[in-house]
Each structure stands twice: as C-alpha cells, then as structure tokens.
Design a protein around this motif. Structure first.
Motif, mmCIF file in Angstrom:
data_model
loop_
_atom_site.group_PDB
_atom_site.id
_atom_site.type_symbol
_atom_site.label_atom_id
_atom_site.label_comp_id
_atom_site.label_asym_id
_atom_site.label_seq_id
_atom_site.Cartn_x
_atom_site.Cartn_y
_atom_site.Cartn_z
ATOM 1 N N GLY A 1 0.780 -1.227 0.000
ATOM 2 C CA GLY A 1 0.000 0.000 0.000
ATOM 3 C C GLY A 1 0.812 1.277 0.000
ATOM 4 N N ARG A 2 2.121 1.181 0.172
ATOM 5 C CA ARG A 2 2.951 2.388 0.184
ATOM 6 C C ARG A 2 3.134 2.898 -1.249
ATOM 7 N NH1 ARG A 2 9.449 2.595 1.543
ATOM 8 N NH2 ARG A 2 9.806 4.703 0.752
ATOM 9 N N ARG A 3 2.898 4.200 -1.433
ATOM 10 C CA ARG A 3 3.132 4.792 -2.740
ATOM 11 C C ARG A 3 4.574 5.290 -2.811
ATOM 12 N NH1 ARG A 3 0.265 6.655 -6.975
ATOM 13 N NH2 ARG A 3 -1.763 6.707 -5.910
ATOM 14 N N LEU A 4 5.236 4.958 -3.897
ATOM 15 C CA LEU A 4 6.574 5.463 -4.155
ATOM 16 C C LEU A 4 6.486 6.765 -4.941
ATOM 17 C CD1 LEU A 4 8.549 2.233 -5.125
ATOM 18 C CD2 LEU A 4 8.075 3.173 -2.859
ATOM 19 N N ASP A 5 7.488 7.590 -4.787
ATOM 20 C CA ASP A 5 7.595 8.833 -5.560
ATOM 21 C C ASP A 5 9.077 9.096 -5.747
ATOM 22 O OD1 ASP A 5 7.671 11.370 -6.623
ATOM 23 O OD2 ASP A 5 6.179 12.214 -5.261
ATOM 24 N N LEU A 6 9.634 8.534 -6.807
ATOM 25 C CA LEU A 6 11.078 8.590 -7.000
ATOM 26 C C LEU A 6 11.581 9.982 -7.345
ATOM 27 C CD1 LEU A 6 13.055 6.148 -6.694
ATOM 28 C CD2 LEU A 6 10.648 5.519 -6.869
ATOM 29 N N LEU A 7 10.773 10.826 -7.944
ATOM 30 C CA LEU A 7 11.212 12.201 -8.183
ATOM 31 C C LEU A 7 11.423 12.927 -6.867
ATOM 32 C CD1 LEU A 7 9.009 13.317 -11.226
ATOM 33 C CD2 LEU A 7 11.418 12.656 -11.228
ATOM 34 N N ARG A 8 10.625 12.576 -5.878
ATOM 35 C CA ARG A 8 10.779 13.206 -4.561
ATOM 36 C C ARG A 8 11.944 12.600 -3.796
ATOM 37 N NH1 ARG A 8 9.325 11.523 0.270
ATOM 38 N NH2 ARG A 8 7.984 9.902 -0.618
ATOM 39 N N THR A 9 12.055 11.264 -3.781
ATOM 40 C CA THR A 9 13.086 10.636 -2.954
ATOM 41 C C THR A 9 14.488 10.807 -3.528
ATOM 42 O OG1 THR A 9 12.611 8.497 -3.996
ATOM 43 C CG2 THR A 9 11.535 8.968 -1.901
ATOM 44 N N PHE B 1 15.166 13.747 -4.894
ATOM 45 C CA PHE B 1 15.240 15.216 -4.779
ATOM 46 C C PHE B 1 15.259 15.921 -6.134
ATOM 47 C CE2 PHE B 1 17.343 13.437 -1.011
ATOM 48 C CZ PHE B 1 16.577 14.000 0.001
ATOM 49 N N HIS B 2 14.936 15.197 -7.198
ATOM 50 C CA HIS B 2 14.911 15.863 -8.502
ATOM 51 C C HIS B 2 13.789 16.886 -8.578
ATOM 52 C CE1 HIS B 2 15.271 16.626 -12.752
ATOM 53 N NE2 HIS B 2 14.048 16.164 -12.986
ATOM 54 N N ASP B 3 12.674 16.633 -7.887
ATOM 55 C CA ASP B 3 11.577 17.591 -7.954
ATOM 56 C C ASP B 3 11.977 18.946 -7.379
ATOM 57 O OD1 ASP B 3 11.691 16.711 -5.315
ATOM 58 O OD2 ASP B 3 9.519 16.437 -5.102
ATOM 59 N N ALA B 4 12.885 18.942 -6.403
ATOM 60 C CA ALA B 4 13.351 20.197 -5.813
ATOM 61 C C ALA B 4 14.603 20.742 -6.489
ATOM 62 C CB ALA B 4 13.629 19.993 -4.322
ATOM 63 N N LEU B 5 15.316 19.882 -7.223
ATOM 64 C CA LEU B 5 16.621 20.270 -7.772
ATOM 65 C C LEU B 5 16.661 20.164 -9.298
ATOM 66 C CD1 LEU B 5 18.891 18.403 -5.197
ATOM 67 C CD2 LEU B 5 18.388 20.845 -5.247
#
Length: 379
Positions: free
Chosen positions: A25-33, A35-39
């Motif tokens: 049930g855990r959703r992954l978010d690789l752009l967040r983990t 740090f590409h979404d911030a960088l």
C-alpha cells in the motif's frame, strides 16, 4: 519528422519517475526521494555540463489530479521551466506506473480520466515551452501488465489478470495519443518497452516453442498500440513515432530459469535485437533505458555502445541512448541506495557527485552522434 537532432545529444539522462503503489500500500515517488523535484534546475545544469542536452522526465498524475477533474501543475512547473531555461529537450512520461487513488484502473473512467489529463498536460507543455512535446503516455505496458496484473508486485496488485491489464493500458495509451494531438498536432510519441531474449531451458521441442513464444510476446504491446493486432483496443499508427527499448543486464534469461550471462553462447547480441525490432516496425529506435550498478556501470555502457555502433553500421536508425536512471536512487522494495546513475545524492548547493568512470565512457562514444545523424528520419 524525427531525427537525432531533436535531442541535441546522442546520450540522454533519464530521471526515474515511478509513482506506483507497492503491494503493502505504500506509494513510491522517485522524483521526490531522489530530490529531482526540488533540484530540477541544478540537475539539468549538470546534464549540460556533461554534454547531455536531452532527458526523460515525468508528470506525477496522482499529485496533479488528487481531486477528480482538478489539475494542480505545481509539481511539474519547476521541471518544465528549468528544462526550457537550460536547453534540455524532455521526453515526458505521463503515467509511469502511478495513477490517482480515485481512479479505478479497470474501468472506462481510467481511460477517460487519463485522456483528459493527457490533453491538459500537452496543452501546458506547448504553452510553457513554446514547442510540440515528445511523450511516452504509459511507460512499460508489458512490464506493468506482468508486475501489476500477474505478480501482484505493484498496483493494481493482482494475479491472473496480466492480459486484461495490458489491454486496458493499451486502450488508455492509444486514446491518450489522440487526445494529445487535439491540442498539439505536432506532438511525437514513443514507447518504452523491454527488449528481451528468452532461451529454452532444455533441448526438447516443447521447450524451444515455449521460449520462442515468450520471446515474441515482447512485441505484443506495440503491435496492439499500432493496431496491428486486436484493433478493437483502439490502436493506430499515430501512437508511434519512435520505438523506445529498455535494456538491462537481466533482460536475457532461460525460460523458467536463471539469467543468461553475457558471453555465453545463448546470449543474444543487442545489435541483433535492434535489427529485428527495426525490421518489424521501421521506426527510429531510442534506447530509452539502460544501466548497471556500481563497478558494472561503465563496462555495461561500453557494451551497449558497441552494439549500437554495430546496429548503426547495419542501417538501423538508433537516435540515442538514455542512461536510466541518471540519478542514484533508493530501491523500490528496501530503500537501499542503488548506485546506478551518472550522478549521486545531492551535496552542498544541490550539486551531485559525478561518477567519473561512467562520464568517461560517455565521452569515449561521442562519435556515435554523427553516425546517428546520418540516418534518415521517419516521417
């Protein structure tokens, strides 16, 4: 028309953008983990510093449409603007395994909702960048159907429904392409499907037949998308401008058994796989994903580049190679840092460590770009 000039460089950087839910049930978010979404700005700048001017990146549908019919683009605007500012040509994934919680993937609503989302995403890309977009509407239909519909590893986490899920993803992908072209007639589309080889586990004729049947199934999703088979799914030629192929060290195996080691007589050269794929579809090819971990990364890229060079010499229009993922990332199942990328975790100021051996291998194959540019574009 599509050619290697559309990307500006032969090598591309792929930013892992998986956003699916695991079986727990855990959703992954690789752009967040990663740090590409911030960088995004720093990441694109580092790509340019390494001579790379094209990338794969993604929209996170589950964040953008968390409320049905309402779109919040704040999660993707920084990447759109950073790519334009740094001269990075981006192939946008619109659905990389993840979808909003309010959408039932087995329903017509999944197709309709994805079409509306795709149309508005394409409108945004066109308005924000001033040019037509290049899209992979649904990433790895074949793998998703297997992992989510047969193995219950990722959403929708079921078994025995792989063929049904593949059909549904094809319907959505084909309809998405039509929706995008309504607002961006110049948009281009590619697939990102695994290219595989399967050898029989024994000499029996039945084993040979089963292995070959499995191997040929790698083409099923693309055949559906272009309407070659199962036309009732809505496939059409407009779905496909570039054949995207994902190739990793584990992409060759014995049916029901282990991975075939490189150099073994059963290991099939990548160049032969590229020739076969091109002869089947007569579209330009892009290696949309390839890479290996740790000390194997540079030798693996050396092998892939050599095979691509052989394919180019045989007249196969290979437009480029996308290093995927371009960033080291935490593993899907255990958060272990997988050292697969050209760039590591961010340091001070968001600057990432460059894996110099991999960069040297990229620069060693700069000569591939002129060879690719000689290939005739597909109209």
């Amino acid at each position: 028309m599509i050619s290697s000039d559309d990307f500006g460089s032969f090598f591309l950087g792929g930013f892992e953008c998986s956003s699916h839910k695991r079986a727990d049930g855990r959703r992954l978010d690789l752009l967040r983990t990663t740090f590409h979404d911030a960088l995004a700005t720093q990441d694109y700048q580092q790509l340019r510093q390494c001579g790379i001017s094209a990338a794969r990146d993604g929209f996170r549908w589950h964040l953008i449409e968390s409320t049905p019919g309402q779109y919040d683009w704040s999660s993707v605007l920084p990447a759109l603007d950073a790519a334009r500012a740094n001269g990075i040509r981006v192939i946008w994934d619109l659905c990389h395994y993840g979808y909003p919680d309010h959408v039932d993937i087995w329903s017509q609503d999944f197709i309709d909702s994805f079409c509306r989302f795709s149309r508005e995403a394409a409108r945004l890309v066109r308005e924000r960048t001033g040019r037509s977009g290049i899209y992979c509407p649904i990433n790895e239909i074949s793998y998703w159907a297997w992992a989510g519909g047969d193995m219950a590893q990722i959403n929708p986490c079921v078994t025995g429904r792989g063929a049904e899920l593949k059909h549904q993803l094809v319907r959505a992908g084909a309809a998405s392409a039509k929706a995008i072209r309504e607002v961006d007639p110049g948009a281009k589309f590619l697939t990102a499907e695994p290219v595989i080889h399967v050898a029989p586990g024994g000499p029996e004729p039945e084993a040979e037949w089963a292995a070959e049947n499995y191997r040929i199934s790698q083409y099923e999703a693309v055949d559906f998308l272009i309407g070659r088979n199962e036309p009732q799914l809505g496939g059409h030629d407009g779905c496909l401008d570039i054949i995207g192929l994902n190739f990793y060290p584990a992409n060759q195996w014995y049916l029901g058994g282990s991975t075939i080691p490189m150099g073994h007589h059963d290991y099939r050269p990548l160049s032969r796989m590229l020739v076969e794929t091109y002869e089947r579809y007569r579209r330009p090819i892009l290696i949309t994903e390839t890479g290996a971990e740790g000390s194997a990364a540079a030798p693996w890229l050396h092998y892939v580049c050599a095979e691509v060079e052989d394919a180019l010499a045989e007249g196969v229009p290979v437009l480029g190679i996308c290093l995927y993922p371009i960033l080291d990332y935490p593993g899907w199942e255990n958060d272990r840092m997988c050292e697969v990328g050209l760039f590591g975790a961010p340091g001070p100021g968001g600057v990432r460590k460059v894996h110099e051996r991999l960069l040297a291998e990229i620069r060693r194959h700069d000569h591939l770009a002129p060879a690719a540019q000689k290939m005739v574009a597909y109209a």
